[in-house]
Write a protein that holds these residues in place. Sequence first.
Motif, PDB file in Angstrom:
ATOM      1  N   ASP A 186      22.900  -8.087   1.687  1.00 18.57           N
ATOM      2  CA  ASP A 186      22.513  -6.670   1.632  1.00 18.57           C
ATOM      3  C   ASP A 186      22.296  -6.153   0.218  1.00 18.57           C
ATOM      4  N   ALA A 238      22.871 -10.114  14.557  1.00 17.82           N
ATOM      5  CA  ALA A 238      23.404 -11.175  13.688  1.00 17.82           C
ATOM      6  C   ALA A 238      22.278 -11.930  12.989  1.00 17.82           C
ATOM      7  N   GLU A 239      21.103 -11.306  12.848  1.00 22.29           N
ATOM      8  CA  GLU A 239      19.959 -12.057  12.317  1.00 22.29           C
ATOM      9  C   GLU A 239      19.980 -12.205  10.807  1.00 22.29           C
ATOM     10  N   CYS A 264      20.303 -17.659  11.338  1.00 16.41           N
ATOM     11  CA  CYS A 264      20.553 -16.374  10.654  1.00 16.41           C
ATOM     12  C   CYS A 264      20.028 -16.497   9.216  1.00 16.41           C
ATOM     13  N   SER A 294      22.554 -12.044   7.347  1.00 16.85           N
ATOM     14  CA  SER A 294      23.936 -11.979   6.886  1.00 16.85           C
ATOM     15  C   SER A 294      24.152 -10.734   6.016  1.00 16.85           C
ATOM     16  N   TYR A 295      25.317 -10.085   6.211  1.00 20.64           N
ATOM     17  CA  TYR A 295      25.657  -8.907   5.385  1.00 20.64           C
ATOM     18  C   TYR A 295      25.761  -9.274   3.907  1.00 20.64           C
ATOM     19  N   ASP A 296      25.981 -10.590   3.624  1.00 28.20           N
ATOM     20  CA  ASP A 296      26.080 -11.037   2.224  1.00 28.20           C
ATOM     21  C   ASP A 296      24.793 -10.789   1.452  1.00 28.20           C
ATOM     22  N   SER A 340      16.348  -7.892  -0.389  1.00 28.92           N
ATOM     23  CA  SER A 340      16.630  -7.327   0.939  1.00 28.92           C
ATOM     24  C   SER A 340      16.139  -5.886   0.953  1.00 28.92           C
ATOM     25  N   ASP A 349      20.563 -16.240   5.703  1.00 35.71           N
ATOM     26  CA  ASP A 349      21.736 -16.125   4.828  1.00 35.71           C
ATOM     27  C   ASP A 349      21.367 -16.640   3.440  1.00 35.71           C
ATOM     28  N   ARG A 385      20.071  -4.216  13.130  1.00 40.06           N
ATOM     29  CA  ARG A 385      20.335  -5.641  12.941  1.00 40.06           C
ATOM     30  C   ARG A 385      21.510  -6.030  13.810  1.00 40.06           C
TER      31      ARG A 385
END
Length: 404
Positions: free
Chosen positions: A318, A311-312, A287, A314-316, A323, A289, A309
Amino acid sequence: MAPDTQAANRSPKRDFVGIDDLSNVDIVALMELAAGFESDLSGQTHVLSGHILGSLFLEPSTRTRLSFESAMNRLGGRVITTSEIRTSSLAKGESLADTVRTIASYSDVIVLRHPSPGAALLAAEYAPCPVINAGDGGHEHPTQTLCDLYILRKEKGRIQGLVVILYGDLRYGRTTHSLAVALCRFGASVLCVAQKGLELPPYVVARIVRDLGYRADHVVLEGLDAFFRRPRIEALLLAPDGGEGPGAPPEDPRPLPMGGRGVDAIYVTRLQTERLRDTAPGEPLPCIDASFFRSEPFRETVILHPLPRLAEISYDLDMDPRSAYFRQAAGGVPIRMALLAAVLGARSLPDGGPVTVRGGGTATDRLCPDPTCVSRIEGHYVKPSIVVDARGIARCRYCETNLA
Ligand code: NCD
């Protein structure tokens, strides 16, 4: 075989079936037109007033469908829509050819998403109005590529000379097929990092090597252990530096030190579970990250994703300015406004805009080996689709699968 409807209509019909239906000059002109529209999105309602878009989406879609419909509304046009096979006559067994001929009599342009590779070309052969491919099975998704190039050029100022990683499911991820070709046409280098078993299809690589004189080299990336946490990361490097040599064979990949090499963008894709059928892919790739940006080559890498998306990424990440995936999705409206304006003749492009020209070849009576190909699904009226071109290569006209 093109039906009579098309023969009768000799004025250029501006289909956009594959990325090669637009020249580079016209793609750049579309991006400039899109930038103009974007600067005043709500001031364009005069451009296509009185025009109707027929939207035929036979696979799930959020961004492509809604951005096309938003684009048409922004231009002052109207939209009629069928989004499910079960609510249209396709459920009663009507052919795609008959469906698109009917929709063409109700609208000025058809935007088609279909589960079968080659469906957009078949529709374009039968519909008397322009057909735009919004994704045909695992084959192509050329309007997504326009969004991808538009955001890349905005973020990096150019496309030529960029180093771009395509990451994930490159076999069934149709967006990567159109994008790999486009990036190479614009002179970028492309590093394909695929999940095992999901590598870029041979016909896409062949197109880049044969038609663009690129080199396709199997490599092992070095210096990326901090992110990948595995010793061996195999990749296919598509580079514009001389097409003469055969490139390293898959069984003997050459080391590619990534130390001093900045990567401009990574284009992440999800696993296309709906198309896997009998494929059992290898272990998923890591992923993306926070550890990604800690590897030196990735410090200024822009992250792209056609979305959705899983799980490719990480929401961290965003909120990180690198990004760009939501900006990429937003660009879908102005770039599709530009495409619709060109296809419907409201704006002209230097080379005349999209038009589908498929090279001929000698027809054979063999069937396409891909059972999902539109030539098989609609086999009761599609003539055998395998042609042998001037180089002696046999391939399907619709889905482009190469035969051994
Ligand atoms: C892509 C598609 O449909 O191919 N989505 C999109 O159009 N933005 C990518 C995907 O579904 O994974």
